[in-house]
Motif scaffolding. Structure first.
Motif, mmCIF file in Angstrom:
data_model
loop_
_atom_site.group_PDB
_atom_site.id
_atom_site.type_symbol
_atom_site.label_atom_id
_atom_site.label_comp_id
_atom_site.label_asym_id
_atom_site.label_seq_id
_atom_site.Cartn_x
_atom_site.Cartn_y
_atom_site.Cartn_z
ATOM 1 N N ALA A 99 0.754 -1.187 -0.003
ATOM 2 C CA ALA A 99 0.094 -0.013 -0.119
ATOM 3 C C ALA A 99 0.840 1.328 0.128
ATOM 4 N N ALA A 100 2.000 1.235 0.808
ATOM 5 C CA ALA A 100 2.801 2.413 0.881
ATOM 6 C C ALA A 100 3.444 2.732 -0.444
ATOM 7 N N ALA A 101 3.871 1.330 -1.065
ATOM 8 C CA ALA A 101 4.726 1.804 -2.471
ATOM 9 C C ALA A 101 3.641 2.140 -3.426
ATOM 10 N N VAL A 102 2.371 1.871 -3.552
ATOM 11 C CA VAL A 102 1.545 2.117 -4.564
ATOM 12 C C VAL A 102 1.307 3.814 -4.440
ATOM 13 N N MET A 103 1.097 4.267 -3.041
ATOM 14 C CA MET A 103 1.000 5.644 -2.792
ATOM 15 C C MET A 103 2.167 6.373 -3.166
#
Length: 362
Positions: A99-103
């Motif tokens: 999720a952090a990588a996508v954001m």
């Protein structure tokens, strides 16, 4: 396909997920099931999320789960809750990392788009000046106070008109998008009026009206206007701007002062002296440096101003662009990096009358 962010990341961070999982696996095998190293396998996908995209994070998450199952079976931890707890920990960390990588990927894409727009805006607002205009050769330099910035409140332009070479260098009060908008107003008015107004005073009045009409009292612009003809003289109008530096053919430098400094553009409605044109000789071999206060007021780590007069000797290269680049690099050395304010410089070198009739440029 290899994630380009990984290629640009520091090599240590790129290899950290693999190294961490190898260390945890070795430590767990050597220490046995009683120590409890197994949950630390989740550090692999956690570190992967710091550097790569979501695919890379998911790949290391899957590898961490496989490693967790293998070590759990080796240690016999699935006969109790510890093995399943470790797997849940790895899965949770992997999910958060994805999720952090996508954001982060979305933020990087938006930042790249903004930078691309800024570069286009810079090419429109501060377009390259002609290499040669009439009897002069020109070079320009712009140093943004913020390393990531592309445009700011400093402005410059050179126009070869039927009335001579018209030049402006200015500095908008304030920073940010509002300053950029004001600079666009001034440059747009200058580019149009430079061809239409037969004398420099008329050109200055057009700029004054444009700034007052479009900007009002919220912003003002210090500026110096110059007109170079084929008669060996430069005519100046100074609106509260630092005086240009002349470097004569013999290497001496001086700063001809106006009879009176007028208020900056945009403050013409207030009481103050009107700008008065003044003339300065401009002979073959002479150089004219017009700049903003980001140059003259640049400070070093001890608070000393940049000694522009003493640096005139740097403008000795046969190529005008290399001369200005030498001055630019010296300014950056003085400030040990980008200056605290935007710094624009426009260097004009007089080649001599009759070289190219107006308004030819190249």
């Amino acid at each position: 396909m290899t994630d380009q962010r990984v290629l640009s990341a520091p090599r240590v961070l790129a290899w950290m997920p693999t190294a961490v999982m190898v260390v945890v696996a070795v430590a767990d095998v050597v220490s046995g099931p009683g120590v409890g190293f197994l949950p630390l396998v989740s550090l692999g996908p956690a570190f992967a999320g710091l550097v790569g995209g979501w695919r890379r994070t998911a790949l290391f998450g899957g590898a961490a789960l496989v490693l967790c199952v293998g070590l759990g079976l080796y240690d016999g931890l699935f006969e109790e809750r510890r093995g399943f707890t470790a797997m849940i920990s790895v899965a949770g960390v992997t999910g958060v990392g994805i999720a952090a990588a996508v954001m982060r990927g979305r933020s990087e894409a938006e930042l790249a788009s903004v930078r691309s727009i800024a570069e286009v805006a810079q090419r429109v607002l501060l377009r390259p000046v002609p290499l040669t205009a009439g009897p002069v050769r020109a070079a320009v330099s712009y140093i943004a106070a913020v390393a990531e910035a592309r445009i700011g409140g400093d402005l410059y332009e050179l126009v070869a008109s039927p009335h001579g070479i018209r030049v402006i260098v200015g500095d908008v009060q304030g920073k940010g998008l509002a300053a950029v908008e004001t600079a666009a107003v001034v440059l747009g008015a200058f580019r149009e009026a430079a061809h239409e107004e037969p004398d420099l005073l008329g050109l200055g009045e057009r700029l004054e009206r444009s700034v007052e009409r479009e900007v009002g009292d919220e912003k003002f612009v210090t500026a110096v206007l110059a007109q170079i003809g084929t008669d060996g003289e430069v005519i100046f109008l100074n609106y509260g701007h630092p005086a240009p530096m002349f470097v004569r053919r013999d290497g001496t430098a001086h700063f001809p002062q106006p009879p009176a400094y007028a208020l900056p553009l945009g403050l013409g409605a207030h009481e103050g002296d009107a700008p008065k044109p003044y003339r300065v000789a401009f002979a073959p071999g002479d150089q004219l440096l017009m700049y903003t206060d980001g140059v003259s007021e640049a400070r070093d780590e001890n608070g000393a101003f940049y000694p522009l007069t003493d640096r005139a000797a740097l403008l000795t290269e046969a190529d005008v662009h290399r001369s200005l680049e030498a001055l630019r690099q010296d300014l950056l050395r003085h400030t040990a990096g980008p200056p605290h304010d935007d710094a624009a410089m426009l260097l004009l070198r007089y080649r001599g009358p009759g070289k190219t009739p107006f308004p030819a440029t190249e």
